[in-house]
Enzyme design. Sequence first.
Site, PDB file in Angstrom:
ATOM      1  N   HIS A  65      -4.653  -4.604   6.697  1.00 35.12           N
ATOM      2  CA  HIS A  65      -3.902  -3.314   5.889  1.00 35.12           C
ATOM      3  C   HIS A  65      -2.763  -3.788   5.290  1.00 35.12           C
ATOM      4  CE1 HIS A  65      -3.325   0.693   5.080  1.00 35.12           C
ATOM      5  NE2 HIS A  65      -2.384   0.788   5.983  1.00 35.12           N
TER       6      HIS A  65
ATOM      7  N   ASP B 216      -3.360  -5.804   2.329  1.00 39.50           N
ATOM      8  CA  ASP B 216      -3.870  -4.918   1.158  1.00 39.50           C
ATOM      9  C   ASP B 216      -2.901  -4.164   0.504  1.00 39.50           C
ATOM     10  OD1 ASP B 216      -5.990  -3.721  -0.183  1.00 39.50           O
ATOM     11  OD2 ASP B 216      -5.834  -2.089   1.128  1.00 39.50           O
TER      12      ASP B 216
END
EC number: 2.7.1.-
Length: 108
Positions: free
Chosen positions: A77, A80
């Site tokens: 995450h 990302d």
Amino acid sequence: MDDERMAVVMGLIMHGGNAKGQAFQAIQFAKAGQFDEADEALVAANQELKEAHDVQTDMLTKEAQGEHTEVDLYMVHGQDHLMNAITFRDMAVELIALMKRVQALEEK
């Protein structure tokens, strides 16, 4: 997750998010014809990306030295966020360049 790993993940998320926000603000300034402010917002976005990149580089250096980093959903995450911020900043730079070009043509 230990505190050190959480600091890495949060550094990626926080600085990546801040960079994307500054790039978005730059586009908004450019849409209003405020190109100096747009350029300043891009400088701020670049600084945030540098901060995120420093966090990432530290993690990669430790990995190269044999200190393995566990890859979990939090780390994915965080990465990302960083990659999206880089892409968004790159697109903001191109959009602003086009807006400057359109304005210059309109002034002729």
